[in-house]
Scaffold this active site. Structure first.
Site, PDB file in Angstrom:
ATOM      1  N   TYR A  44      -2.857  14.169   0.605  1.00  0.00           N
ATOM      2  CA  TYR A  44      -1.393  14.110   0.658  1.00  0.00           C
ATOM      3  C   TYR A  44      -0.891  13.531  -0.653  1.00  0.00           C
ATOM      4  O   TYR A  44      -1.397  12.514  -1.118  1.00  0.00           O
ATOM      5  CB  TYR A  44      -0.933  13.231   1.829  1.00  0.00           C
ATOM      6  CG  TYR A  44       0.567  13.032   1.901  1.00  0.00           C
ATOM      7  CD1 TYR A  44       1.419  14.097   2.203  1.00  0.00           C
ATOM      8  CD2 TYR A  44       1.134  11.772   1.681  1.00  0.00           C
ATOM      9  CE1 TYR A  44       2.795  13.909   2.270  1.00  0.00           C
ATOM     10  CE2 TYR A  44       2.507  11.582   1.756  1.00  0.00           C
ATOM     11  CZ  TYR A  44       3.340  12.644   2.052  1.00  0.00           C
ATOM     12  OH  TYR A  44       4.693  12.460   2.125  1.00  0.00           O
TER      13      TYR A  44
ATOM     14  N   LYS B 162       2.846   2.281  -3.823  1.00  0.00           N
ATOM     15  CA  LYS B 162       2.373   1.334  -2.791  1.00  0.00           C
ATOM     16  C   LYS B 162       2.081  -0.080  -3.329  1.00  0.00           C
ATOM     17  O   LYS B 162       3.023  -0.770  -3.680  1.00  0.00           O
ATOM     18  CB  LYS B 162       1.209   1.957  -2.033  1.00  0.00           C
ATOM     19  CG  LYS B 162       1.723   3.214  -1.297  1.00  0.00           C
ATOM     20  CD  LYS B 162       0.837   3.828  -0.280  1.00  0.00           C
ATOM     21  CE  LYS B 162       1.643   4.901   0.449  1.00  0.00           C
ATOM     22  NZ  LYS B 162       1.019   6.202   0.568  1.00  0.00           N
TER      23      LYS B 162
ATOM     24  N   ASP C 247      -4.605  10.856  -7.860  1.00  0.00           N
ATOM     25  CA  ASP C 247      -3.496  10.264  -7.118  1.00  0.00           C
ATOM     26  C   ASP C 247      -4.007   8.982  -6.475  1.00  0.00           C
ATOM     27  O   ASP C 247      -4.647   9.009  -5.429  1.00  0.00           O
ATOM     28  CB  ASP C 247      -2.980  11.257  -6.064  1.00  0.00           C
ATOM     29  CG  ASP C 247      -1.826  10.677  -5.262  1.00  0.00           C
ATOM     30  OD1 ASP C 247      -1.517   9.474  -5.437  1.00  0.00           O
ATOM     31  OD2 ASP C 247      -1.238  11.420  -4.456  1.00  0.00           O
TER      32      ASP C 247
HETATM   33  C1  LIG Z   1       1.853   7.506   0.183  1.00  0.00           C
HETATM   34  C2  LIG Z   1       1.270   8.460  -0.760  1.00  0.00           C
HETATM   35  C3  LIG Z   1       2.073   9.263  -1.589  1.00  0.00           C
HETATM   36  C4  LIG Z   1       3.575   9.311  -1.472  1.00  0.00           C
HETATM   37  O1  LIG Z   1       4.155   8.085  -1.817  1.00  0.00           O
HETATM   38  P1  LIG Z   1       5.674   7.810  -1.323  1.00  0.00           P
HETATM   39  O2  LIG Z   1       6.000   6.496  -1.944  1.00  0.00           O
HETATM   40  O3  LIG Z   1       5.602   7.783   0.173  1.00  0.00           O
HETATM   41  O4  LIG Z   1       6.512   8.911  -1.822  1.00  0.00           O
HETATM   42  C5  LIG Z   1       1.452  10.071  -2.511  1.00  0.00           C
HETATM   43  N1  LIG Z   1       0.120  10.095  -2.628  1.00  0.00           N
HETATM   44  C6  LIG Z   1      -0.694   9.347  -1.843  1.00  0.00           C
HETATM   45  C7  LIG Z   1      -2.165   9.401  -2.034  1.00  0.00           C
HETATM   46  C8  LIG Z   1      -0.142   8.512  -0.873  1.00  0.00           C
HETATM   47  O5  LIG Z   1      -0.941   7.813  -0.083  1.00  0.00           O
END
Ligand SMILES: *Cc1c(COP(=O)(O)O)cnc(C)c1O
Length: 433
Positions: free
Chosen positions: A149, A272, A244
């Protein structure tokens, strides 16, 4: 399952009211408990390792706002730093030194990152990194992996087709086919499919994006061969390798997954933990690529609240704490202890499970099949997971409300909290056997 409306009436009525004015009653769908049934808790406050709901119940929090709260809630250093920042004004629309400081800290922590640009969410970070990879290479195609994701970016909202090499199909209404026709979806850990795709059209691939250690189909680690082929093929064909690390950054170690694994991607996305509970994302990497971003270069990307001083202060305080008092060894040990306890309990009541874990990120999969990708994750008994989730909730342990998410142990948890959670798990596994 207990009926939440009688057991937690204040949360139930708050949810009914929210649903009349907010779609589904929540501002992000994962919060709505769709994967486990029942209504979400409404949270009144949080402190250390605990969440408190509107009905006055207390829970050990193994979500930590879906990743950011690695220090636990209301860490004194973060609270102090943000209050001080607020008193200096909450947004300037002009540069301030806090941005440079946090950028220096990110660069110091992650050797592959030479320059960094702050945004306000993980979604913005991945969206911008993809645009930059395309702008830098002059190519359109992007490769992602099923089960990873990357936020709600149009071009990355693609489900896994049964045939990995077929063109991506949008899996949300509102995403035009045109937005995803340049996205290829492959199976995670599938080296042969990766090699085949690069052999077929490697010179058209702008970049490959992945969660180096996946949290978003439940916890799934990469194989060493998969990682080395990713690096070798992207280098050979001049494609940008994008890690990511929105979830894993500053969580699996101060340098994130890539330092833990010894990898060197071209670009990295953060979010995060980096924002310490405030809206922050970032993307960074090789200086020659990053210098293509406007105003240094031609690739447009902007944000009214990017580098917001209050959020920067929270990020600086969080990273400083993680560097000065690294919790990683303890998080590793405590998360392992939970796994050992759950595996033993599951075996004793004949419930087939897999416990996947890296550092403080873990998932208890209800399946007898080792989970290495989305297909194997989907072999899970999600109904049994749902029952387990509510049994844990009734014992004061708040887990992610889906089988396909990672749980997080946080630094505010003591040995006693870990023992409580493990004991709750032992009893809950017996209850769902
Ligand atoms: C949470 C997450 C996102 C999206 O981040 P948001 O701040 O919710 O837009 C993208 N990549 C990964 C791996 C994530 O865990």
């Amino acid at each position: 399952m207990l009926d939440l409306s009688t057991v937690r009436p204040a949360s139930a009525s708050a949810f009914e009211r929210a649903k009349t004015v907010i779609p589904g009653g929540v501002n992000s769908p994962a919060r709505a408990f769709g994967g486990v049934g029942g209504n979400p808790l409404f949270i009144a406050r949080a402190d250390g390792p605990f969440l408190y709901d509107l009905d006055g119940n207390r829970y050990l929090d193994f979500i930590g706002s879906w990743g950011p709260m690695i220090l636990g809630h209301c860490h004194p250093a973060v609270v102090e730093a943000t209050i001080a920042a607020v008193k200096n004004g909450s947004s300037y629309g002009a540069p301030c030194e806090l941005e440079t400081r946090l950028a220096e800290m990110v660069i110091d922590a992650v050797p592959s990152v030479q320059m960094v640009r702050f945004v306000s969410s993980g979604t913005e970070a991945t969206m911008s990194a993809i645009r930059l990879a395309r702008g830098f290479t002059g190519r359109d195609n992007v490769v992602k992996f099923a089960g990873c994701y990357h936020g709600h970016v149009d071009s990355l909202l693609v489900s896994a087709g049964s045939s990995a090499l077929t063109l991506g199909v949008p899996n949300s209404p509102g995403v035009p086919v045109g937005c995803t026709q340049d996205t290829s979806v492959l199976r995670f850990n599938d080296v042969a499919a990766l090699a085949e795709l690069f052999a077929a059209k490697g010179d058209k691939i702008a970049g490959v994006i992945l969660e180096p250690i996946v949290g978003n189909m439940g916890l799934v680690p990469p194989t060493a061969e998969f990682r080395s082929e990713l690096r070798r093929l992207t280098q050979k064909y001049g494609a940008i390798l994008i890690y990511d690390e929105v979830m894993t950054g500053f969580r699996l170690g101060y340098g994130g997954a890539q330092v833990m694994l010894g990898d060197s991607p071209d670009l990295t996305c953060f979010g995060k933990v980096l924002g310490g509970g405030y809206p922050v994302g970032a993307y960074g990497g090789r200086a020659d690529i990053m210098k293509k971003i406007m105003p240094a270069g031609p690739v447009f990307q902007a944000g009214t609240l990017s580098g917001n001083p209050v959020a920067m202060a929270a990020g600086i305080a969080t990273l400083n704490e993680l560097k000065v008092n690294p919790p990683y060894a303890r998080l590793e040990e405590q998360s392992n202890r939970i796994g050992v306890g759950l595996l033993k309990a599951a075996a004793s009541v004949n419930v087939p499970v897999q416990f996947n874990r890296v550092g403080s990120m873990w998932t208890l999969f209800f399946t007898d099949t080792p989970v290495t990708d989305l297909d194997t994750a989907k072999t899970c008994d999600t109904k049994r997971f749902g029952r387990f989730f509510w049994e844990m909730m009734d014992r004061g342990v708040y887990l992610p409300c889906s089988q396909f998410e990672a749980a997080f142990t946080c630094a505010a948890m003591t040995a006693e909290h870990i023992a409580q959670a493990t004991q709750a798990g032992v009893e809950s596994l017996k209850a769902v056997a």
